[in-house]
Design a protein around this motif. Structure first.
Motif, PDB file in Angstrom:
ATOM      1  N   LEU A 119       0.879  -1.176   0.000  1.00 22.48           N
ATOM      2  CA  LEU A 119       0.000   0.000   0.000  1.00 22.48           C
ATOM      3  C   LEU A 119       0.918   1.227   0.000  1.00 22.48           C
ATOM      4  O   LEU A 119       1.504   1.578   1.024  1.00 22.48           O
ATOM      5  CB  LEU A 119      -0.920   0.010   1.235  1.00 22.48           C
ATOM      6  CG  LEU A 119      -2.034  -1.049   1.261  1.00 22.48           C
ATOM      7  CD1 LEU A 119      -2.795  -1.012   2.578  1.00 22.48           C
ATOM      8  CD2 LEU A 119      -3.016  -0.870   0.094  1.00 22.48           C
ATOM      9  N   TYR A 120       1.089   1.816  -1.180  1.00 21.08           N
ATOM     10  CA  TYR A 120       1.926   3.006  -1.327  1.00 21.08           C
ATOM     11  C   TYR A 120       0.983   4.199  -1.485  1.00 21.08           C
ATOM     12  O   TYR A 120       0.336   4.348  -2.521  1.00 21.08           O
ATOM     13  CB  TYR A 120       2.824   2.896  -2.556  1.00 21.08           C
ATOM     14  CG  TYR A 120       4.029   1.979  -2.381  1.00 21.08           C
ATOM     15  CD1 TYR A 120       4.403   1.496  -1.130  1.00 21.08           C
ATOM     16  CD2 TYR A 120       4.808   1.626  -3.479  1.00 21.08           C
ATOM     17  CE1 TYR A 120       5.515   0.679  -0.981  1.00 21.08           C
ATOM     18  CE2 TYR A 120       5.927   0.809  -3.332  1.00 21.08           C
ATOM     19  CZ  TYR A 120       6.269   0.337  -2.085  1.00 21.08           C
ATOM     20  OH  TYR A 120       7.374  -0.469  -1.949  1.00 21.08           O
ATOM     21  N   ALA A 121       0.940   5.034  -0.447  1.00 17.44           N
ATOM     22  CA  ALA A 121       0.023   6.173  -0.457  1.00 17.44           C
ATOM     23  C   ALA A 121       0.814   7.469  -0.534  1.00 17.44           C
ATOM     24  O   ALA A 121       1.758   7.673   0.235  1.00 17.44           O
ATOM     25  CB  ALA A 121      -0.829   6.155   0.800  1.00 17.44           C
TER      26      ALA A 121
ATOM     27  N   PHE B 287      -1.314   3.165  -4.443  1.00 17.48           N
ATOM     28  CA  PHE B 287      -0.968   2.045  -5.327  1.00 17.48           C
ATOM     29  C   PHE B 287      -1.064   0.778  -4.479  1.00 17.48           C
ATOM     30  O   PHE B 287      -0.343   0.619  -3.492  1.00 17.48           O
ATOM     31  CB  PHE B 287       0.449   2.244  -5.873  1.00 17.48           C
ATOM     32  CG  PHE B 287       0.787   1.304  -6.997  1.00 17.48           C
ATOM     33  CD1 PHE B 287       0.646   1.695  -8.316  1.00 17.48           C
ATOM     34  CD2 PHE B 287       1.223   0.017  -6.741  1.00 17.48           C
ATOM     35  CE1 PHE B 287       0.947   0.821  -9.357  1.00 17.48           C
ATOM     36  CE2 PHE B 287       1.519  -0.868  -7.769  1.00 17.48           C
ATOM     37  CZ  PHE B 287       1.376  -0.459  -9.083  1.00 17.48           C
TER      38      PHE B 287
END
Lengths: 149, 149
Positions: A79-81, A94
Motif C-alpha cells: 500500500l503506497y500512499a 498504489f
C-alpha cells in the motif's frame, strides 16, 4: 571388499536419483507457486480527493490503516500512499493484493471498517482503477521503515 | 578476595558503560540513516498514453527498462508499471528513487537513453506528477519475481 564397493555404488546411485527427484519436485512446486502468485495478483490504483480542511486528519488515518493492513494481513502486499506536491488534496494509493480473495478478506477486517468510518466525511471522491502489471520491480533491501514486514 | 571483587565490579561497570555507549551510537547511526533515507526519497507517478498500434512493443520496452534499472542502479528502488484494464493504452508507473541525485544519475544511464529512444514514437503523452509519501508499506517477502533484487 567387492561386495562393499558394489553396495557403495548402488547406494550412491540411489542417493543421486533421490536428490535429482527432490530437486525436480522443488523446482516444480516453486514454479507453480510463482506462476500462481503472478497470475492472481490484484493491482489497483485508488484516486481520492480529500476535504482540504481535514487533510491532516485524513493522512493520519490512512497511514495508520496502511501500516496495520500490510503488517497483519498476509494478502495485503503493498500500500503506497502519496499526495501530489502541487495538489495536496489529491491522494493516490498504489495497492497490491495477493489475490481477489485476499482483497475481499481485507474489506472484512476491523481496521478497514474503522478506516472507512473515520474517513467517510473526509473523502470527497474516490475512483478505483483496476490495472494489469507490466513490470513490478522493487529492491527488497531494507530502505523501508522497520515497521514494514 | 576483596580486591578481586573490586576488580570484578569495576570491569562490570566498564563493560556496561561500553555496551550502553555502543548501543547509543548504533541507535543514532540507524536513526540518522533511516531519517536521511526517508527525507531524500523521490516518489513520483508517471502517466502515459501509448499509441494503441504499438502497445505490445511499448510494454516489452518498458518491462525490460524497469527490470534493468532496478537491478543495476542502487538508487532506483521501485518501478511499478501497470496499464488500466478498461483503457489499456493508459499506462501508469509508480517510481521510487533513493534521492534526486539517484534520479539524475538514472537519466544518464545507457539503458534509460535506449528506452527513451526506442519508445519515442510510441508515447503520445507523458505527465510526471511529483508526490510526497503518506505511507510506503510493503511486504519484503519473496512474492516478487526472482529477477528482482
Amino acid at each position: 571388499m567387492k561386495n562393499r564397493y558394489k553396495r557403495k555404488g548402488s547406494s550412491g546411485w540411489f542417493l543421486k536419483s533421490l536428490i535429482l527427484l527432490l530437486s525436480c519436485l522443488l523446482a516444480t512446486v516453486t514454479f507453480e507457486k510463482l506462476s500462481a502468485q503472478k497470475r492472481d495478483l490484484m493491482v489497483r490504483i485508488a484516486k481520492l480527493r480529500i476535504d482540504s480542511a481535514q487533510l491532516e486528519n485524513y493522512k493520519v488515518a490512512l497511514k495508520e490503516h496502511a501500516e496495520t493492513a500490510v503488517r497483519v494481513e498476509p494478502g495485503v502486499l503493498t500500500l503506497y500512499a502519496v499526495y501530489e506536491k502541487n495538489n495536496p488534496t489529491h491522494v493516490t494509493v498504489f495497492e497490491i493484493y495477493a489475490s481477489e480473495q485476499a482483497y475481499n478478506a481485507h474489506l472484512q477486517t476491523a481496521h478497514f471498517k474503522k478506516y472507512k468510518t473515520t474517513t467517510r466525511d473526509m473523502v470527497q471522491s474516490l475512483e478505483l482503477v483496476e490495472t494489469v502489471p507490466i513490470a513490478l520491480e522493487s529492491k527488497t533491501a531494507n530502505w523501508k521503515k522497520p515497521t514494514g514486514n
